[in-house]
Design a protein around this motif. Structure first.
Motif, PDB file in Angstrom:
ATOM      1  N   ALA A 127       3.114   5.343   3.598  1.00  0.00           N
ATOM      2  CA  ALA A 127       2.130   6.062   4.404  1.00  0.00           C
ATOM      3  C   ALA A 127       1.078   5.058   4.846  1.00  0.00           C
ATOM      4  CB  ALA A 127       1.492   7.194   3.602  1.00  0.00           C
ATOM      5  N   LEU A 128       0.924   4.903   6.143  1.00  0.00           N
ATOM      6  CA  LEU A 128      -0.068   3.985   6.692  1.00  0.00           C
ATOM      7  C   LEU A 128      -1.361   4.745   6.912  1.00  0.00           C
ATOM      8  CD1 LEU A 128       2.215   2.298   9.382  1.00  0.00           C
ATOM      9  CD2 LEU A 128       1.644   1.418   7.105  1.00  0.00           C
ATOM     10  N   VAL A 129      -2.451   4.255   6.332  1.00  0.00           N
ATOM     11  CA  VAL A 129      -3.730   4.962   6.372  1.00  0.00           C
ATOM     12  C   VAL A 129      -4.716   4.133   7.181  1.00  0.00           C
ATOM     13  CG1 VAL A 129      -5.477   6.147   5.002  1.00  0.00           C
ATOM     14  CG2 VAL A 129      -3.193   5.794   4.043  1.00  0.00           C
ATOM     15  N   LEU A 130      -5.230   4.721   8.261  1.00  0.00           N
ATOM     16  CA  LEU A 130      -6.140   4.006   9.161  1.00  0.00           C
ATOM     17  C   LEU A 130      -7.416   4.813   9.349  1.00  0.00           C
ATOM     18  CD1 LEU A 130      -2.991   3.749  10.565  1.00  0.00           C
ATOM     19  CD2 LEU A 130      -4.258   1.984  11.792  1.00  0.00           C
ATOM     20  N   GLY A 131      -8.536   4.092   9.405  1.00  0.00           N
ATOM     21  CA  GLY A 131      -9.824   4.735   9.612  1.00  0.00           C
ATOM     22  C   GLY A 131     -10.350   4.509  11.012  1.00  0.00           C
ATOM     23  N   ALA A 132     -11.468   5.151  11.299  1.00  0.00           N
ATOM     24  CA  ALA A 132     -12.088   5.040  12.606  1.00  0.00           C
ATOM     25  C   ALA A 132     -12.618   3.632  12.832  1.00  0.00           C
ATOM     26  CB  ALA A 132     -13.226   6.047  12.727  1.00  0.00           C
ATOM     27  N   GLU A 133     -12.692   3.258  14.097  1.00  0.00           N
ATOM     28  CA  GLU A 133     -13.236   1.937  14.427  1.00  0.00           C
ATOM     29  C   GLU A 133     -14.688   1.855  13.974  1.00  0.00           C
ATOM     30  OE1 GLU A 133     -12.253   0.131  18.308  1.00  0.00           O
ATOM     31  OE2 GLU A 133     -11.206   2.018  18.660  1.00  0.00           O
ATOM     32  N   GLY A 134     -15.066   0.686  13.485  1.00  0.00           N
ATOM     33  CA  GLY A 134     -16.443   0.489  13.037  1.00  0.00           C
ATOM     34  C   GLY A 134     -16.623   0.925  11.596  1.00  0.00           C
ATOM     35  N   GLU A 135     -16.455   2.214  11.334  1.00  0.00           N
ATOM     36  CA  GLU A 135     -16.676   2.735   9.988  1.00  0.00           C
ATOM     37  C   GLU A 135     -15.516   2.441   9.051  1.00  0.00           C
ATOM     38  OE1 GLU A 135     -17.519   6.852  10.384  1.00  0.00           O
ATOM     39  OE2 GLU A 135     -19.268   6.547  11.643  1.00  0.00           O
ATOM     40  N   GLY A 136     -14.311   2.384   9.570  1.00  0.00           N
ATOM     41  CA  GLY A 136     -13.149   2.126   8.734  1.00  0.00           C
ATOM     42  C   GLY A 136     -12.849   3.302   7.816  1.00  0.00           C
ATOM     43  N   LEU A 137     -12.141   3.026   6.747  1.00  0.00           N
ATOM     44  CA  LEU A 137     -11.772   4.072   5.803  1.00  0.00           C
ATOM     45  C   LEU A 137     -12.977   4.498   4.966  1.00  0.00           C
ATOM     46  CD1 LEU A 137      -8.382   2.664   4.426  1.00  0.00           C
ATOM     47  CD2 LEU A 137      -8.683   4.464   6.136  1.00  0.00           C
ATOM     48  N   ARG A 138     -13.131   5.792   4.775  1.00  0.00           N
ATOM     49  CA  ARG A 138     -14.159   6.267   3.849  1.00  0.00           C
ATOM     50  C   ARG A 138     -13.772   5.873   2.421  1.00  0.00           C
ATOM     51  NH1 ARG A 138     -14.253  12.451   4.984  1.00  0.00           N
ATOM     52  NH2 ARG A 138     -12.052  11.987   5.404  1.00  0.00           N
ATOM     53  N   GLN A 139     -14.771   5.726   1.571  1.00  0.00           N
ATOM     54  CA  GLN A 139     -14.528   5.232   0.219  1.00  0.00           C
ATOM     55  C   GLN A 139     -13.549   6.117  -0.547  1.00  0.00           C
ATOM     56  OE1 GLN A 139     -18.076   4.641  -2.079  1.00  0.00           O
ATOM     57  NE2 GLN A 139     -16.973   3.952  -3.911  1.00  0.00           N
ATOM     58  N   ASN A 140     -13.709   7.432  -0.427  1.00  0.00           N
ATOM     59  CA  ASN A 140     -12.835   8.328  -1.169  1.00  0.00           C
ATOM     60  C   ASN A 140     -11.392   8.245  -0.676  1.00  0.00           C
ATOM     61  OD1 ASN A 140     -12.382  10.390  -3.159  1.00  0.00           O
ATOM     62  ND2 ASN A 140     -12.192  11.860  -1.475  1.00  0.00           N
ATOM     63  N   VAL A 141     -11.222   8.037   0.625  1.00  0.00           N
ATOM     64  CA  VAL A 141      -9.874   7.893   1.170  1.00  0.00           C
ATOM     65  C   VAL A 141      -9.273   6.554   0.736  1.00  0.00           C
ATOM     66  CG1 VAL A 141      -8.541   7.679   3.303  1.00  0.00           C
ATOM     67  CG2 VAL A 141     -10.311   9.439   3.111  1.00  0.00           C
ATOM     68  N   ALA A 142     -10.072   5.493   0.821  1.00  0.00           N
ATOM     69  CA  ALA A 142      -9.585   4.176   0.397  1.00  0.00           C
ATOM     70  C   ALA A 142      -9.183   4.184  -1.079  1.00  0.00           C
ATOM     71  CB  ALA A 142     -10.656   3.119   0.640  1.00  0.00           C
ATOM     72  N   SER A 143      -9.927   4.929  -1.898  1.00  0.00           N
ATOM     73  CA  SER A 143      -9.605   4.983  -3.332  1.00  0.00           C
ATOM     74  C   SER A 143      -8.309   5.731  -3.604  1.00  0.00           C
ATOM     75  CB  SER A 143     -10.758   5.641  -4.104  1.00  0.00           C
ATOM     76  OG  SER A 143     -10.865   7.011  -3.791  1.00  0.00           O
ATOM     77  N   HIS A 144      -7.840   6.486  -2.634  1.00  0.00           N
ATOM     78  CA  HIS A 144      -6.561   7.189  -2.775  1.00  0.00           C
ATOM     79  C   HIS A 144      -5.400   6.393  -2.182  1.00  0.00           C
ATOM     80  CE1 HIS A 144      -9.002  10.694  -3.867  1.00  0.00           C
ATOM     81  NE2 HIS A 144      -7.897  11.227  -4.336  1.00  0.00           N
ATOM     82  N   CYS A 145      -5.656   5.156  -1.805  1.00  0.00           N
ATOM     83  CA  CYS A 145      -4.583   4.266  -1.351  1.00  0.00           C
ATOM     84  C   CYS A 145      -4.100   3.417  -2.516  1.00  0.00           C
ATOM     85  CB  CYS A 145      -5.077   3.361  -0.220  1.00  0.00           C
ATOM     86  SG  CYS A 145      -5.479   4.232   1.305  1.00  0.00           S
ATOM     87  N   ASP A 146      -2.826   3.074  -2.508  1.00  0.00           N
ATOM     88  CA  ASP A 146      -2.285   2.216  -3.553  1.00  0.00           C
ATOM     89  C   ASP A 146      -2.664   0.759  -3.328  1.00  0.00           C
ATOM     90  OD1 ASP A 146      -0.626   4.208  -5.077  1.00  0.00           O
ATOM     91  OD2 ASP A 146       0.283   4.427  -3.092  1.00  0.00           O
ATOM     92  N   ALA A 147      -2.901   0.399  -2.071  1.00  0.00           N
ATOM     93  CA  ALA A 147      -3.300  -0.972  -1.745  1.00  0.00           C
ATOM     94  C   ALA A 147      -3.991  -0.957  -0.391  1.00  0.00           C
ATOM     95  CB  ALA A 147      -2.075  -1.892  -1.697  1.00  0.00           C
ATOM     96  N   LEU A 148      -4.853  -1.960  -0.198  1.00  0.00           N
ATOM     97  CA  LEU A 148      -5.509  -2.169   1.087  1.00  0.00           C
ATOM     98  C   LEU A 148      -5.061  -3.514   1.632  1.00  0.00           C
ATOM     99  CD1 LEU A 148      -9.190  -1.027   0.284  1.00  0.00           C
ATOM    100  CD2 LEU A 148      -7.354   0.318   1.341  1.00  0.00           C
ATOM    101  N   ALA A 149      -4.881  -3.590   2.927  1.00  0.00           N
ATOM    102  CA  ALA A 149      -4.421  -4.842   3.533  1.00  0.00           C
ATOM    103  C   ALA A 149      -5.027  -4.974   4.924  1.00  0.00           C
ATOM    104  CB  ALA A 149      -2.895  -4.864   3.611  1.00  0.00           C
TER     105      ALA A 149
END
Length: 264
Positions: free
Chosen positions: A213-235
């Motif tokens: 599952a590819l998780v992308l956030g809005a431009e500028g703000e990026g991923l919200r912290q709670n959403v990022a914490s539900h990812c297995d990895a960030l790249a």
């Protein structure tokens, strides 16, 4: 519209058919679509309930298919059509009013082909970006695009025009809680990979085999912290120093290509 034997029938349901179930796409009434690709794709979608088509004769002739004899069509000139859509919208002689598509549930996607990626968008609100991402999702075989209902654009002509027909092809899942949706994807065996410019890992190195599952956030703000914490990895994507970031739709296209190319 002149009948031609070499054209396929446009399969969608005409406006006389009622009772279509409302969708979770934040569209409470009818949806108005415009442009040849968006209108043609909607007309060919058997799951669409169509209300009415306004068109120039040139617009009708451009369609790849035949309308049923009793399809509700009103002929108009280009200037009249321009008053039916957003200002300066490129309607190409075709404006279709139809019911929103039915709900698509995440469970239906999870039960499908796990080899196809799922795109999860965190507060991407620009309809042009969502449409472009739907188009890339269709091009690279994604199983679905998932957005949070309150922080995403509704199904609309702008999304459909930017998607160039892909809104009728790619399931668009709207959920109440994005973090919970990510938990459900994890439970189904998906590796949740978030794109973040500040991440240390490079995307190609972090991309696993198996369902993703590819998780992308809005431009500028990026991923919200709670959403990022539900990812297995960030790249991060390895872009040059001359540019700080990419448009989210461009980033999605690159990531989807990388997923498609890993099995070749």
């Amino acid at each position: 519209m002149a009948r031609q034997n070499d054209k396929r029938a446009l399969r969608g349901r005409a406006g006389r058919m009622q009772g279509g179930r409302g969708s979770g796409r934040a569209s409470t009434g009818n949806v108005r679509l415009w442009g040849r690709h968006a209108v043609e794709a909607a007309l060919k979608n058997p799951d669409r309930i169509h209300r009415k088509l306004w068109a120039t004769r040139e617009g009708i002739a451009s369609l790849d298919g035949e309308l049923p004899d009793d399809f509700p069509v009103e002929y108009a000139d280009a200037a009249d059509l321009g008053r039916l859509v957003a200002r300066d919208a490129p309607h190409q002689g075709l404006v279709l009013e139809c019911a929103p598509l039915d709900d698509v549930h995440l469970a239906d996607v999870i039960d499908g082909d796990a080899d196809r990626p799922v795109v999860v968008l965190d507060q991407v609100t620009d309809p042009h970006n969502v449409g472009a991402i739907l188009r890339s999702a269709a091009a690279f075989g994604a199983a679905a695009v998932v957005t949070q209902d309150r922080h995403a654009p509704p199904e609309s002509g702008v999304v459909a025009k930017s998607a160039s027909g892909a809104m009728e092809i790619v399931p668009w899942v709207r959920v109440v809680n994005l973090s919970r949706a990510l938990e459900e994807l994890a439970e189904a065996g998906y590796w949740r990979l978030g794109l973040a410019g500040e991440a240390e890992a490079v995307f190609a190195e972090a991309l696993p085999t198996g369902p993703v599952a590819l998780v992308l956030g809005a431009e500028g703000e990026g991923l919200r912290q709670n959403v990022a914490s539900h990812c297995d990895a960030l790249a991060r994507l390895p872009i040059g120093e001359a540019m700080e970031s990419l448009n989210v739709s461009n980033a999605a296209a690159i990531a989807l290509y990388a997923v498609a190319a890993r099995t070749e």
